[in-house]
Write a protein that holds these residues in place. Structure first.
Motif, PDB file in Angstrom:
ATOM      1  N   CYS A 117       0.860  -1.182   0.000  1.00  0.00           N
ATOM      2  CA  CYS A 117       0.000   0.000   0.000  1.00  0.00           C
ATOM      3  C   CYS A 117       0.897   1.233   0.000  1.00  0.00           C
ATOM      4  CB  CYS A 117      -0.907   0.001   1.230  1.00  0.00           C
ATOM      5  SG  CYS A 117      -1.948   1.476   1.385  1.00  0.00           S
ATOM      6  N   GLY A 118       0.564   2.202  -0.837  1.00  0.00           N
ATOM      7  CA  GLY A 118       1.363   3.426  -0.891  1.00  0.00           C
ATOM      8  C   GLY A 118       0.562   4.654  -0.599  1.00  0.00           C
ATOM      9  N   PHE A 119      -0.518   4.515   0.196  1.00  0.00           N
ATOM     10  CA  PHE A 119      -1.478   5.604   0.352  1.00  0.00           C
ATOM     11  C   PHE A 119      -0.917   6.773   1.141  1.00  0.00           C
ATOM     12  CE2 PHE A 119      -5.499   7.341   2.240  1.00  0.00           C
ATOM     13  CZ  PHE A 119      -5.957   7.905   1.060  1.00  0.00           C
ATOM     14  N   ILE A 120      -0.385   6.534   2.329  1.00  0.00           N
ATOM     15  CA  ILE A 120       0.236   7.594   3.121  1.00  0.00           C
ATOM     16  C   ILE A 120       1.516   7.050   3.749  1.00  0.00           C
ATOM     17  CG2 ILE A 120      -1.921   8.825   3.575  1.00  0.00           C
ATOM     18  CD1 ILE A 120      -2.037   7.558   6.296  1.00  0.00           C
ATOM     19  N   ASP A 121       2.260   7.917   4.432  1.00  0.00           N
ATOM     20  CA  ASP A 121       3.589   7.531   4.905  1.00  0.00           C
ATOM     21  C   ASP A 121       3.580   6.293   5.787  1.00  0.00           C
ATOM     22  OD1 ASP A 121       4.826   9.534   3.520  1.00  0.00           O
ATOM     23  OD2 ASP A 121       4.973  10.913   5.217  1.00  0.00           O
ATOM     24  N   ALA A 122       2.633   6.210   6.715  1.00  0.00           N
ATOM     25  CA  ALA A 122       2.607   5.051   7.605  1.00  0.00           C
ATOM     26  C   ALA A 122       2.375   3.766   6.825  1.00  0.00           C
ATOM     27  CB  ALA A 122       1.527   5.223   8.672  1.00  0.00           C
ATOM     28  N   ALA A 123       1.584   3.843   5.750  1.00  0.00           N
ATOM     29  CA  ALA A 123       1.340   2.668   4.916  1.00  0.00           C
ATOM     30  C   ALA A 123       2.613   2.258   4.187  1.00  0.00           C
ATOM     31  CB  ALA A 123       0.228   2.961   3.917  1.00  0.00           C
ATOM     32  N   LYS A 124       3.357   3.248   3.703  1.00  0.00           N
ATOM     33  CA  LYS A 124       4.611   2.937   3.022  1.00  0.00           C
ATOM     34  C   LYS A 124       5.601   2.293   3.984  1.00  0.00           C
ATOM     35  CE  LYS A 124       3.792   7.059   0.265  1.00  0.00           C
ATOM     36  NZ  LYS A 124       4.134   8.489   0.119  1.00  0.00           N
ATOM     37  N   GLU A 125       5.670   2.832   5.196  1.00  0.00           N
ATOM     38  CA  GLU A 125       6.579   2.264   6.195  1.00  0.00           C
ATOM     39  C   GLU A 125       6.211   0.816   6.514  1.00  0.00           C
ATOM     40  OE1 GLU A 125       6.371   4.876   9.489  1.00  0.00           O
ATOM     41  OE2 GLU A 125       7.244   6.589   8.426  1.00  0.00           O
ATOM     42  N   GLN A 126       4.907   0.567   6.647  1.00  0.00           N
ATOM     43  CA  GLN A 126       4.468  -0.794   6.938  1.00  0.00           C
ATOM     44  C   GLN A 126       4.828  -1.731   5.778  1.00  0.00           C
ATOM     45  OE1 GLN A 126       0.225  -1.489   7.050  1.00  0.00           O
ATOM     46  NE2 GLN A 126       0.413  -2.963   8.725  1.00  0.00           N
ATOM     47  N   SER A 127       4.666  -1.266   4.555  1.00  0.00           N
ATOM     48  CA  SER A 127       4.996  -2.085   3.399  1.00  0.00           C
ATOM     49  C   SER A 127       6.489  -2.405   3.368  1.00  0.00           C
ATOM     50  CB  SER A 127       4.585  -1.364   2.107  1.00  0.00           C
ATOM     51  OG  SER A 127       3.183  -1.219   2.022  1.00  0.00           O
ATOM     52  N   ILE A 128       7.323  -1.398   3.619  1.00  0.00           N
ATOM     53  CA  ILE A 128       8.770  -1.614   3.600  1.00  0.00           C
ATOM     54  C   ILE A 128       9.187  -2.570   4.711  1.00  0.00           C
ATOM     55  CG2 ILE A 128      10.989  -0.474   3.979  1.00  0.00           C
ATOM     56  CD1 ILE A 128       9.770   1.981   2.540  1.00  0.00           C
ATOM     57  N   GLU A 129       8.625  -2.390   5.918  1.00  0.00           N
ATOM     58  CA  GLU A 129       8.961  -3.287   7.031  1.00  0.00           C
ATOM     59  C   GLU A 129       8.577  -4.726   6.719  1.00  0.00           C
ATOM     60  OE1 GLU A 129       6.986  -1.654  10.377  1.00  0.00           O
ATOM     61  OE2 GLU A 129       8.305   0.098  10.539  1.00  0.00           O
ATOM     62  N   THR A 130       7.433  -4.911   6.087  1.00  0.00           N
ATOM     63  CA  THR A 130       6.999  -6.263   5.752  1.00  0.00           C
ATOM     64  C   THR A 130       7.922  -6.886   4.712  1.00  0.00           C
ATOM     65  OG1 THR A 130       4.716  -5.610   6.199  1.00  0.00           O
ATOM     66  CG2 THR A 130       5.034  -7.636   4.956  1.00  0.00           C
ATOM     67  N   LEU A 131       8.339  -6.101   3.731  1.00  0.00           N
ATOM     68  CA  LEU A 131       9.281  -6.616   2.734  1.00  0.00           C
ATOM     69  C   LEU A 131      10.616  -6.990   3.371  1.00  0.00           C
ATOM     70  CD1 LEU A 131       8.602  -4.158  -0.224  1.00  0.00           C
ATOM     71  CD2 LEU A 131       8.207  -6.623  -0.231  1.00  0.00           C
ATOM     72  N   LEU A 132      11.103  -6.143   4.280  1.00  0.00           N
ATOM     73  CA  LEU A 132      12.370  -6.445   4.938  1.00  0.00           C
ATOM     74  C   LEU A 132      12.272  -7.707   5.791  1.00  0.00           C
ATOM     75  CD1 LEU A 132      13.494  -2.839   5.970  1.00  0.00           C
ATOM     76  CD2 LEU A 132      14.418  -4.264   4.122  1.00  0.00           C
ATOM     77  N   GLU A 133      11.133  -7.885   6.468  1.00  0.00           N
ATOM     78  CA  GLU A 133      10.947  -9.106   7.248  1.00  0.00           C
ATOM     79  C   GLU A 133      10.942 -10.334   6.354  1.00  0.00           C
ATOM     80  OE1 GLU A 133       7.345  -8.416   9.342  1.00  0.00           O
ATOM     81  OE2 GLU A 133       8.218  -6.940  10.715  1.00  0.00           O
ATOM     82  N   ALA A 134      10.310 -10.228   5.186  1.00  0.00           N
ATOM     83  CA  ALA A 134      10.301 -11.356   4.255  1.00  0.00           C
ATOM     84  C   ALA A 134      11.709 -11.638   3.736  1.00  0.00           C
ATOM     85  CB  ALA A 134       9.351 -11.058   3.089  1.00  0.00           C
TER      86      ALA A 134
END
Length: 505
Positions: free
Chosen positions: A94-111
């Motif tokens: 999700c790229g809707f707002i900053d917190a969404a982008k951060e969550q997306s990046i954190e999830t990718l890094l965890e994967a």
């Protein structure tokens, strides 16, 4: 991240509404931090490629992910496995707002961390954030094996094949006519979503959706009816109709064909050609509410066996000050909002109205905020989702002067929510003694906090995930079951929830 975004609109403009391998944040829940959707059943051949698909963001993303999983199963994969047991992890970002982008990046890094530690063979990033920031992401997270934006999702299966992850010809492929259109996710599989269009023609100053998902494109009516029939066949009792602006359905089709169906035509077709018990409408711009639509809602509400088009509308206002609404480039004004609400309440007594608003938009003064609160107190919406303004790269609002201080946003948000809490509680108190049809969502067990309650459900006026719920007391001879309807009497009220006893099962 700062990446060119305006060029994406033209590339997305002609995309099909539902790409073969394409793939939601819950309406009214902050789209930046909605919980990860990862509760699908494990489906596909036992020896197929094991895929974990993690969905971030809105309910529209959830629909996309469910379609993606169905396409993968149709090509020999096994989906719904835990990430730690997967061969491939796909993150629908999700790229809707900053917190969404951060969550997306954190999830990718965890994967990626899982890949470095175990048997995970590949990490794939897809969806909205990739559409906007693919170059930046490829540079910053090279551990991700494949990035695919919304314009590229049709190529997901071929890409996985080219990398030796999916077989060129799977021996146990599901025959084309037997492949599911979607694989349902989430804990309440009796409730699902029908995305009737993609993209948005509005140019709201705060919103980057058109830059990610393109201009508005309606799905064909017959395809939507077939999808709803499939959901009903899978046990879905409630369908939430969603899009970026649901009232806009069919207007793009009308530009090419004056006889093309509009939203009321679609709703009538769904009611006539499916057996779904409840249809619930979200993202209904007040400017798009027509007399025909109001008449349709009123007619359904008069059914002796209960409405199937439930008397509930989500009307996103975003603000209550005409000055701010104009700056936001919203189509509504205070008087037009009042008019549409009056139409609805006159025609459909007892209708539940929900809205969402933004506090702290650039240039919002104390007087503007007071106008917003005053309008909410005047109209008394049953439900309100309120969020602080967040800067979106590439939007008009991001360049506006007089950005509001975060502390001011927080104070205004708390004040507004306190006002709405009182309105909600008073409305819930008015429900005591009323009878409602309730859809049971969850059966409670011994480990749940209060032994007096045996199940959690929702009335017609309570939408899944974004509204309160109805807590159900035990009754002699009644064994609650998720996905079943029961008639109840409201016996008590909380700020957002109701308490009820079962009357008939």
């Amino acid at each position: 991240m700062s990446a060119p975004v305006r060029g994406n609109v033209g590339r997305i403009r002609e995309l099909p509404v539902f790409p073969v391998t394409s793939g939601p944040v819950r309406p009214g829940v902050d789209p930046s931090v909605a919980p990860v959707s990862f509760e699908p059943p494990v489906e596909g051949p036992d020896d197929g490629l094991r895929i974990a698909l993690i969905t971030l963001g809105c309910d529209k993303n959830t629909v996309d992910s469910e379609r993606m999983m169905a396409a993968l199963v149709g090509h020999g994969a096994r989906v719904g496995v835990d990430p730690e047991e997967a061969d491939v992890v796909i993150v629908n970002t999700c790229g809707f707002i900053d917190a969404a982008k951060e969550q997306s990046i954190e999830t990718l890094l965890e994967a990626c961390e899982l890949k470095s530690q175990g048997e995970l063979r590949a990490v794939v990033a897809v969806g909205c954030m990739v559409q906007r920031y693919q170059d930046d992401l490829e540079r910053e997270i090279p551990e991700v094996d494949l990035f695919m934006g919304l314009t590229e999702l049709q190529g997901l299966v071929p890409e996985l094949r080219s990398r030796g992850l999916l077989p060129d010809e799977a021996p146990d492929l599901v025959p084309l006519m037997e492949r599911p259109l979607r694989i349902l996710t989430g804990e309440s599989r009796h409730t699902s979503f029908l995305k009737i269009s993609e993209g948005c023609d509005h140019t709201c100053a705060f919103c980057a959706i058109p830059m990610m998902r393109g201009l508005h494109r309606s799905a064909p009516l017959d395809e939507l009816v077939a999808e709803a029939q499939g959901l009903a066949g899978a046990g879905v009792r409630e369908i939430n109709v969603i899009s970026q602006d649901t009232t806009w359905y069919g207007r793009d089709l009308r530009r090419r064909d004056p006889s093309a169906p509009l939203l009321p035509d679609l709703l009538r077709a769904l009611l006539e050609r499916t057996e779904v018990d409840w249809y619930r409408l979200f993202y209904m711009y007040p400017s798009g509410i027509t007399p025909e639509l109001v008449e349709l809602l009123a007619g359904s509400a008069e059914r002796s066996t209960g409405p199937r088009l439930v008397p509930y509308l989500d009307l996103p206002l975003q603000h209550g000050s005409d000055r701010v609404l104009k700056a936001m480039r919203r189509p509504e004004r205070r008087d037009s909002i009042r008019e549409k609400v009056r139409w609805l309440r006159d025609a459909v007594p007892g209708i539940t109205l929900r809205t969402t608003v933004i506090v702290g938009f650039p240039g919002e003064t104390d007087d503007d905020f007071r106008e917003l609160v005053d309008l909410l107190e005047e109209i008394e919406f049953d439900r309100v989702g309120a969020f602080p303004y967040s800067i979106e790269d590439g939007t008009r609002a991001a360049e506006m002067p007089d950005q509001v201080d975060d502390d001011v946003k927080r104070d205004r948000l708390e004040e507004l929510l306190d006002v709405q809490r009182g309105i909600s509680f008073e409305k819930n108190l008015d429900q005591i003694g009323a009878r409602h049809r309730v859809l049971v969502d969850r059966v409670l067990g011994e480990d749940d906090a209060d032994p007096d309650f045996v199940a959690i459900g929702r009335t017609e006026g309570q939408a899944v995930d974004v509204d309160g719920s109805t807590q159900l007391l035990g009754a002699d001879g009644w064994s609650p079951e998720a996905g079943r309807f029961v008639e109840v009497e409201i016996v008590d009220a909380l700020d957002y929830d109701l308490i009820a006893k079962v009357v008939t099962t």
